[in-house]
Scaffold this motif. Structure first.
Motif, PDB file in Angstrom:
ATOM      1  N   GLY A  52       0.855  -1.173  -0.086  1.00 45.77           N
ATOM      2  CA  GLY A  52      -0.064   0.022   0.062  1.00 45.77           C
ATOM      3  C   GLY A  52       0.869   1.248  -0.102  1.00 45.77           C
ATOM      4  N   SER A  53       0.265   2.343  -0.444  1.00 41.61           N
ATOM      5  CA  SER A  53       1.246   3.496  -0.478  1.00 41.61           C
ATOM      6  C   SER A  53       1.368   4.000   0.818  1.00 41.61           C
ATOM      7  N   SER A  54       0.672   3.710   1.811  1.00 42.07           N
ATOM      8  CA  SER A  54       0.906   4.482   3.135  1.00 42.07           C
ATOM      9  C   SER A  54       1.291   3.264   4.216  1.00 42.07           C
ATOM     10  N   GLY A  55       1.601   2.113   3.786  1.00 43.44           N
ATOM     11  CA  GLY A  55       1.787   0.949   4.462  1.00 43.44           C
ATOM     12  C   GLY A  55       1.046  -0.191   4.308  1.00 43.44           C
ATOM     13  N   GLY A  56       1.230  -1.342   4.769  1.00 42.50           N
ATOM     14  CA  GLY A  56       0.190  -2.456   4.684  1.00 42.50           C
ATOM     15  C   GLY A  56       0.372  -3.152   3.181  1.00 42.50           C
ATOM     16  N   TYR A  57      -0.502  -3.759   3.032  1.00 44.37           N
ATOM     17  CA  TYR A  57      -0.918  -4.224   1.429  1.00 44.37           C
ATOM     18  C   TYR A  57      -2.137  -4.002   0.761  1.00 44.37           C
ATOM     19  N   LYS A  58      -2.020  -3.555  -0.309  1.00 49.45           N
ATOM     20  CA  LYS A  58      -3.202  -3.584  -1.341  1.00 49.45           C
ATOM     21  C   LYS A  58      -3.573  -5.267  -1.570  1.00 49.45           C
ATOM     22  N   GLU A  59      -2.634  -6.117  -1.675  1.00 46.46           N
ATOM     23  CA  GLU A  59      -2.922  -7.455  -1.965  1.00 46.46           C
ATOM     24  C   GLU A  59      -1.810  -8.283  -1.231  1.00 46.46           C
ATOM     25  N   ILE A  60      -1.956  -9.304  -0.479  1.00 44.55           N
ATOM     26  CA  ILE A  60      -0.762 -10.720  -0.103  1.00 44.55           C
ATOM     27  C   ILE A  60      -1.324 -11.680  -0.201  1.00 44.55           C
ATOM     28  N   ILE A  61      -0.638 -12.626  -1.045  1.00 35.84           N
ATOM     29  CA  ILE A  61      -0.868 -14.033  -1.230  1.00 35.84           C
ATOM     30  C   ILE A  61       0.008 -14.823  -0.624  1.00 35.84           C
ATOM     31  N   SER A  62      -0.309 -15.859   0.151  1.00 37.29           N
ATOM     32  CA  SER A  62       0.600 -16.745   0.785  1.00 37.29           C
ATOM     33  C   SER A  62       0.042 -18.292   0.936  1.00 37.29           C
ATOM     34  N   THR A  63       1.051 -19.173   1.228  1.00 39.69           N
ATOM     35  CA  THR A  63       0.697 -20.384   1.429  1.00 39.69           C
ATOM     36  C   THR A  63       0.903 -20.783   2.821  1.00 39.69           C
ATOM     37  N   VAL A  64      -0.001 -21.711   3.460  1.00 40.67           N
ATOM     38  CA  VAL A  64       0.272 -22.078   4.767  1.00 40.67           C
ATOM     39  C   VAL A  64      -0.081 -23.760   4.869  1.00 40.67           C
ATOM     40  N   SER A  65       1.237 -24.106   5.491  1.00 42.79           N
ATOM     41  CA  SER A  65       1.302 -25.697   5.558  1.00 42.79           C
ATOM     42  C   SER A  65       1.473 -26.157   6.949  1.00 42.79           C
ATOM     43  N   GLY A  66       0.781 -27.300   7.156  1.00 43.28           N
ATOM     44  CA  GLY A  66       0.864 -27.784   8.535  1.00 43.28           C
ATOM     45  C   GLY A  66      -0.276 -28.714   8.766  1.00 43.28           C
ATOM     46  N   ALA A  67      -0.438 -28.995  10.121  1.00 41.60           N
ATOM     47  CA  ALA A  67      -1.536 -30.279  10.359  1.00 41.60           C
ATOM     48  C   ALA A  67      -3.093 -29.460  10.168  1.00 41.60           C
ATOM     49  N   ASP A  68      -4.237 -30.008   9.699  1.00 43.31           N
ATOM     50  CA  ASP A  68      -5.185 -29.379   9.569  1.00 43.31           C
ATOM     51  C   ASP A  68      -5.640 -27.899   9.231  1.00 43.31           C
ATOM     52  N   VAL A  69      -4.550 -27.465   8.273  1.00 40.43           N
ATOM     53  CA  VAL A  69      -4.572 -25.777   8.362  1.00 40.43           C
ATOM     54  C   VAL A  69      -5.966 -25.499   7.727  1.00 40.43           C
ATOM     55  N   TYR A  70      -6.458 -26.112   6.470  1.00 44.03           N
ATOM     56  CA  TYR A  70      -7.557 -25.600   5.938  1.00 44.03           C
ATOM     57  C   TYR A  70      -8.810 -25.695   6.918  1.00 44.03           C
ATOM     58  N   GLY A  71      -8.623 -26.860   7.634  1.00 43.54           N
ATOM     59  CA  GLY A  71      -9.928 -27.129   8.434  1.00 43.54           C
ATOM     60  C   GLY A  71     -10.118 -25.939   9.743  1.00 43.54           C
ATOM     61  N   GLN A  72      -9.081 -25.290  10.083  1.00 41.70           N
ATOM     62  CA  GLN A  72      -9.068 -24.126  10.929  1.00 41.70           C
ATOM     63  C   GLN A  72      -9.212 -22.885  10.210  1.00 41.70           C
ATOM     64  N   LEU A  73      -8.343 -22.662   9.057  1.00 40.07           N
ATOM     65  CA  LEU A  73      -8.488 -21.240   8.600  1.00 40.07           C
ATOM     66  C   LEU A  73      -9.769 -21.010   7.797  1.00 40.07           C
ATOM     67  N   LYS A  74     -10.501 -21.922   7.237  1.00 43.13           N
ATOM     68  CA  LYS A  74     -11.407 -21.760   6.378  1.00 43.13           C
ATOM     69  C   LYS A  74     -12.435 -20.789   7.037  1.00 43.13           C
ATOM     70  N   TYR A  75     -12.553 -20.739   8.366  1.00 44.14           N
ATOM     71  CA  TYR A  75     -13.656 -19.978   9.059  1.00 44.14           C
ATOM     72  C   TYR A  75     -13.219 -18.652   8.769  1.00 44.14           C
ATOM     73  N   GLU A  76     -12.281 -18.084   8.287  1.00 47.56           N
ATOM     74  CA  GLU A  76     -11.499 -16.713   8.512  1.00 47.56           C
ATOM     75  C   GLU A  76     -12.027 -16.037   6.910  1.00 47.56           C
ATOM     76  N   SER A  77     -12.741 -16.765   6.014  1.00 46.95           N
ATOM     77  CA  SER A  77     -12.989 -16.198   4.617  1.00 46.95           C
ATOM     78  C   SER A  77     -13.940 -15.552   4.901  1.00 46.95           C
ATOM     79  N   GLY A  78     -14.001 -14.323   4.314  1.00 50.22           N
ATOM     80  CA  GLY A  78     -15.141 -13.295   4.340  1.00 50.22           C
ATOM     81  C   GLY A  78     -14.446 -11.921   4.401  1.00 50.22           C
ATOM     82  N   VAL A  79     -15.319 -10.820   4.709  1.00 51.34           N
ATOM     83  CA  VAL A  79     -14.863  -9.455   4.735  1.00 51.34           C
ATOM     84  C   VAL A  79     -14.561  -9.301   6.357  1.00 51.34           C
ATOM     85  N   HIS A  80     -13.570  -8.549   6.690  1.00 52.31           N
ATOM     86  CA  HIS A  80     -13.016  -8.101   8.237  1.00 52.31           C
ATOM     87  C   HIS A  80     -13.149  -6.743   8.162  1.00 52.31           C
TER      88      HIS A  80
END
Length: 358
Positions: free
Chosen positions: A153-181
């Motif tokens: 972002g022009s004043s800090g932060g990110y306009k967009e950031i894409i990552s991978t997360v790997s580990g045990a049951d990652v999607y099963g926990q993080l899937k609830y975070e999808s949406g508008v914050h």
């Protein structure tokens, strides 16, 4: 429920035979799937055997009670029946939880995408705050988070950031975070002390492999360009960054995380597979109908799911009406309470909708 449990036990015994066959032992993919199915079924079968033993004990104790005349012995039998009834009720509850249909993607790694939305510079700053929150949460879980691509972002932060997360049951926990914050606070860019409302979107996609999502490479346009990452390393020296365009859907994926063009290409393909899978899943959900979908687990990125109010140190999850007043801790990655409450709410909704019969 007993018929379903008996069928599960029969399948468990069948898998136990299949897993030791030569063709399974020589095919790692088949062996892995059978091993996972065996472990999942074993949890249910152990409870089922315990449940059957309790039912047998109940029947035997009732017969003894009907034939026994001694008052003291009858009292002991009644106490044993009460204990058995409590144990049976507890087991029934545990078994019903185990019988709830599981999302087959829960055990997968995931793609985490965060984008600044409404609010301009402040939205980008908030997207950066959310990314840091997830970084902290992943560290606490022992997961590995790897950034694939980002736009500052022009004043800090990110306009967009894409990552991978790997580990045990990652999607099963993080899937609830999808949406508008949504965030409510006085931005660093505000000169008059007014509270602004801004938003950032979070998308969590299960990481799909080649077998699950087949891509036609003739439909993908590949472009390479010089990396533009921070620090000046490998910038404008080699064409290592990759941009993939899926022509049928118009999806564009970029990756400049690695110095190797081949590695960036492989990572970009992972993201592309996950996004195409998401599109197909949305089509399927639309066909199934809203009445059979849990609002908690829908993961619709257009839904406003959570508000972070800085002046009141309040965080509210709108899907389950859960509010906590420890915003600093939440922003340091303490989101496990929300995830667990959402998981319980989703399982309760599945039970209510008839996911498991008595």
């Amino acid at each position: 429920m007993l018929d379903k449990l008996q069928a599960i036990k029969e399948r468990f015994e069948e898998v136990a035979q299949l897993i030791v066959q030569p063709d399974a032992m020589s095919d790692m993919s088949k062996y892995t799937k059978l091993s996972k199915e065996y472990k999942d079924l074993e949890k249910i079968v152990v409870k089922y055997d315990e449940y059957k033993l309790i039912m047998e004990n109940q029947a035997n104790t009732k017969q003894m009670l009907a034939a026994e005349k001694d008052p003291e012995f009858r009292e002991m039998a009644k106490l044993e029946l009460d204990e058995l009834a409590d144990s049976r009720e507890r087991l029934e509850s545990e078994i019903k939880q185990l019988l709830i249909p599981k999302d087959p993607n829960d055990s997968k790694d995931c793609i985490l995408e965060i984008r600044g939305g409404t609010g301009g510079d402040e939205a980008a700053i908030f997207a950066g705050d959310l990314f840091r929150m997830y970084q902290r949460f992943c560290e606490k879980q022992g997961w590995k988070l790897t950034v694939l691509d980002l736009t500052f972002g022009s004043s800090g932060g990110y306009k967009e950031i894409i990552s991978t997360v790997s580990g045990a049951d990652v999607y099963g926990q993080l899937k609830y975070e999808s949406g508008v914050h949504r965030v409510q606070r006085v931005p660093a860019t505000e000169t008059q002390g007014r509270v602004h409302t801004s938003a950032a979107s979070v998308a969590v996609l299960p990481e799909m492999d080649e077998v699950e999502v087949t891509l036609n490479m003739n439909e993908i346009r590949k472009d390479t360009y010089c990396s533009s990452g921070p620090g000046g390393q490998s910038v404008n020296t080699t064409y290592s960054a990759v941009r993939l365009t899926h022509e049928p859907t118009g999806i564009v994926v970029t990756c400049q995380d690695e110095k190797s063009q081949i590695k960036n290409f492989e990572k970009a393909l992972k993201v592309l597979r996950s996004r195409i899978y998401e599109i197909e899943l949305e089509k399927h959900n639309a066909e199934v109908g809203a009445q059979r979908r849990s609002m908690v687990g829908s993961g619709d990125r257009s839904d406003k799911i959570r508000t972070y109010n800085y002046s009141q140190s309040r965080v509210t999850d709108h899907r389950i009406g859960m509010t906590v007043y420890n915003l600093p801790d939440v922003m340091e990655g303490d989101i496990g309470g929300f995830i667990e409450a959402l998981r319980i709410a989703e399982n309760a909704a599945k039970l209510k909708d008839g996911g498991v019969e008595d």
